[in-house]
Design an enzyme around this catalytic site. Structure first.
Site, PDB file in Angstrom:
ATOM      1  N   GLU A   1     -41.018 -22.413 -14.573  1.00  0.00           N
ATOM      2  CA  GLU A   1     -39.721 -22.586 -15.238  1.00  0.00           C
ATOM      3  C   GLU A   1     -38.598 -22.393 -14.223  1.00  0.00           C
ATOM      4  O   GLU A   1     -38.830 -22.216 -13.030  1.00  0.00           O
ATOM      5  CB  GLU A   1     -39.577 -21.593 -16.400  1.00  0.00           C
ATOM      6  CG  GLU A   1     -39.717 -20.142 -16.004  1.00  0.00           C
ATOM      7  CD  GLU A   1     -39.884 -19.201 -17.190  1.00  0.00           C
ATOM      8  OE1 GLU A   1     -39.878 -19.668 -18.341  1.00  0.00           O
ATOM      9  OE2 GLU A   1     -40.033 -17.992 -16.952  1.00  0.00           O
ATOM     10  N   ASP A  40     -31.071 -14.295 -15.299  1.00  0.00           N
ATOM     11  CA  ASP A  40     -31.174 -15.732 -15.024  1.00  0.00           C
ATOM     12  C   ASP A  40     -29.979 -16.284 -14.251  1.00  0.00           C
ATOM     13  O   ASP A  40     -29.375 -17.276 -14.651  1.00  0.00           O
ATOM     14  CB  ASP A  40     -31.316 -16.510 -16.346  1.00  0.00           C
ATOM     15  CG  ASP A  40     -32.414 -15.972 -17.240  1.00  0.00           C
ATOM     16  OD1 ASP A  40     -33.436 -15.529 -16.701  1.00  0.00           O
ATOM     17  OD2 ASP A  40     -32.249 -15.985 -18.472  1.00  0.00           O
TER      18      ASP A  40
END
Length: 563
Positions: A233, A57
């Site tokens: 997301e 991420d």
């Protein structure tokens, strides 16, 4: 990182009464992946991934010639690893942003809880860096921390009043702030499992609060709601040529993962998707392809030193059994933004292990002069310095709470906590960064009882791990290998040993095959338990969001009994 002090119940639970705690020396981690042997670097090249092992991420920002990148860390401590670079090739590890246990304490969370995907943004209007993240511990929720200089540490967390995950902050040309994040649809409007939305809020820069009532759903479901897209997301907002771009991950962080892009004339929408979505994915190719990189997505963009855009994103390198043991790693690709929408160059074809360095970058110093290594490398640690490499981390609490660097080596003062418990463990961890690797250490240790154990642990989470350690049964000392799967433990093998001298312990993996060995004379290794499967160290089998960790472990709550 200074010494963090525990208080109250945590301190009582973790006091060590061991008279002769284990001392570890001569740690050698060696990566030996075939892909790097077959693809040696030429002049002007560097390896992809740029951060190997569990660094998922990624988010990135730039101030002048300085680039800062952050990643998820879940229940690892400190939280939110941060790296610095001048050229996008050579990175320096700065440790973790959330390094104060009194402000971020994941002491009671599963390994895949803690902190999720961070965002990092430099605001030129007030010369301030913002790191924003969701913390699933201590009742924090979504928080933001600020600093004028990431080299000097960060301020205290500021709680933000909104739900969801994956927040990112954006500052417009006029200095106005906006936060975008993933959330569930409004109550009663969830159409299918995985249906999510992206929201935007106006952000008051003066008070560091979202402005109540300004929230708005700007993406419902994904690029095309009629196709039931899942897990929109990881949103990021950008502005280019007077227009606003929203880039998100779609498809879930697995084989269907991708990156998609939208455009609008306002940061609050409406946002129109590109007709060329996805702009990055690896989902269209044969599963048995060589040198497979998969799961690509969850990206962020930055303008590089050559005035060209680059994207950082997560991906995985499965092993020979197509299992993910090294976790989700940070990759990079150049981005072509000459048209309306950005497109990752070679992001829609099978990814290669090497990249060309940005124009003007003359030297690849990875693994040298203090820069983070990649490719195949050897990491040696003799524990002679009080300043430990930041790659050594704690789980659910600071490493400083159980380690002491002594003249003899690294002493671990064991907690009365087993590796299978959801509590801070007295384990100094290192990420598994290669599919083929070895990790060895020498341990000077004489367990006093059957409750005492010290050695190496290979861990995917509290319910899936291997413990390879020295313990006691009656008056005898044993070495044992224990496999824990779905929380059920089994002794694979054990042997009575004479420990007049320190013992050398080693774990060696080639893909899915792991072997644990020991040497009582420091040289002649004996295998214990044969070759065992690394399946339980993979995300495929164990679940969750992290990669495998290998660590130096000690406990006074041992329940592994020699047979």
């Amino acid at each position: 990182m200074g010494l963090s002090v525990l208080t109250g119940a945590d301190a009582q639970a973790q006091k060590s009464t061991v008279k002769n705690p284990p001392v570890f020396t001569k740690v050698v981690y060696q990566g030996d992946d075939q892909i790097y042997k077959k693809n040696p670097l030429k002049a002007g090249e560097f390896y992809n991934p740029v951060l190997q092992g569990c660094y998922p991420d990624p988010a990135i920002t730039r101030k002048g010639d300085d680039y800062y990148m952050v990643c998820s860390s879940f229940a690892m401590f400190p939280g939110v690893p941060i790296f610095h670079s001048k050229d996008l090739v050579n990175w320096t590890d700065l440790g973790g942003v959330l390094n104060n246990i009194n402000e971020f304490n994941p002491h009671d969370t599963g390994i895949s809880a803690g902190v999720y995907a961070p965002g990092i943004t430099y605001n030129p209007h007030n010369d301030t860096f913002y790191m924003i993240v969701t913390a699933f511990s201590g009742g924090l929720g979504n928080i933001i921390v600020k600093t004028k200089d990431p080299m000097k540490g960060w301020g205290s967390p500021i709680k933000l009043d909104f739900g969801g995950i994956d927040p990112c902050i954006f500052f417009d040309d006029n200095g106005k702030g906006y936060i975008v994040h993933n959330d569930a649809p409004d109550k009663g409007k969830e159409l299918y499992n995985g249906h999510r939305v992206i929201k935007v809020w106006e952000y008051d820069v003066a008070t560091d609060k979202v402005i109540p009532g300004t929230d708005k759903i700007i993406v419902d479901g994904g690029v095309d709601l009629s196709k039931k897209p899942i897990w929109i997301e990881a949103p990021h907002l950008y502005k280019k040529d007077g227009r606003y771009y929203l880039m998100c991950a779609e498809g879930g962080t697995g084989g269907n993962h991708s990156e998609v892009i939208f455009v609008s004339d306002s940061p609050k929408g409406p946002f129109k998707p590109s007709s060329n979505n996805p702009i990055l994915t690896q989902r269209y190719f044969p599963q048995n392809r060589a040198n497979k990189v998969d799961w690509a997505g969850h990206a962020d963009l930055v303008l590089g030193p050559d005035n060209k855009y680059y994207g950082v994103f997560l991906g995985v390198r499965p092993n020979d059994k197509d299992r993910v043991n090294t976790g989700r790693e940070t990759f990079m690709l150049p981005v072509d933004w000459s048209g309306t929408f950005p497109v990752f160059e070679n992001g829609l074809v099978p990814m290669e292990p090497k990249l060309k360095m940005p124009n003007g970058v003359t030297e690849n110093k990875t693994g040298k002069d203090g820069f983070f290594p990649n490719g195949n490398f050897t990491f040696e640690e003799n524990f002679t310095s009080n300043k430990l490499d930041y790659r050594w981390i704690g789980l659910r609490g600071p490493r400083e709470n159980f380690i002491a660097v002594t003249k003899k080596g690294l002493q671990i003062n064991p907690f009365a906590v087993n590796i299978k418990e959801v509590k801070p463990t007295s384990t100094l961890f290192y990420r598994q960064m290669h599919n083929a690797f070895s990790f060895a250490t020498t341990i000077d240790y004489k367990p006093a009882s059957e409750k005492d154990l010290a050695g190496i642990v290979c861990l995917q989470n509290e319910k899936f791990n291997y413990v390879f350690g020295v313990t006691k049964k009656g008056n005898d000392t044993y070495i044992l290998l224990e496999r824990t799967e779905k929380g059920t433990s089994k002794i694979i093998a054990n042997a009575k040993i004479d420990i007049k001298k320190p013992v050398r312990l080693q774990v060696k993996a080639v893909g899915d095959s792991y072997e644990f060995s020991y040497a009582v004379n420091g040289a002649d290794f004996q295998n214990l338990g044969g070759a065992v499967s690394g399946d339980i160290l993979s995300t495929n089998v164990a679940g969750g969001f992290t990669g495998a960790l290998v660590g130096l472990y000690a406990t006074t709550a041992n329940d592994a009994k020699p047979e």
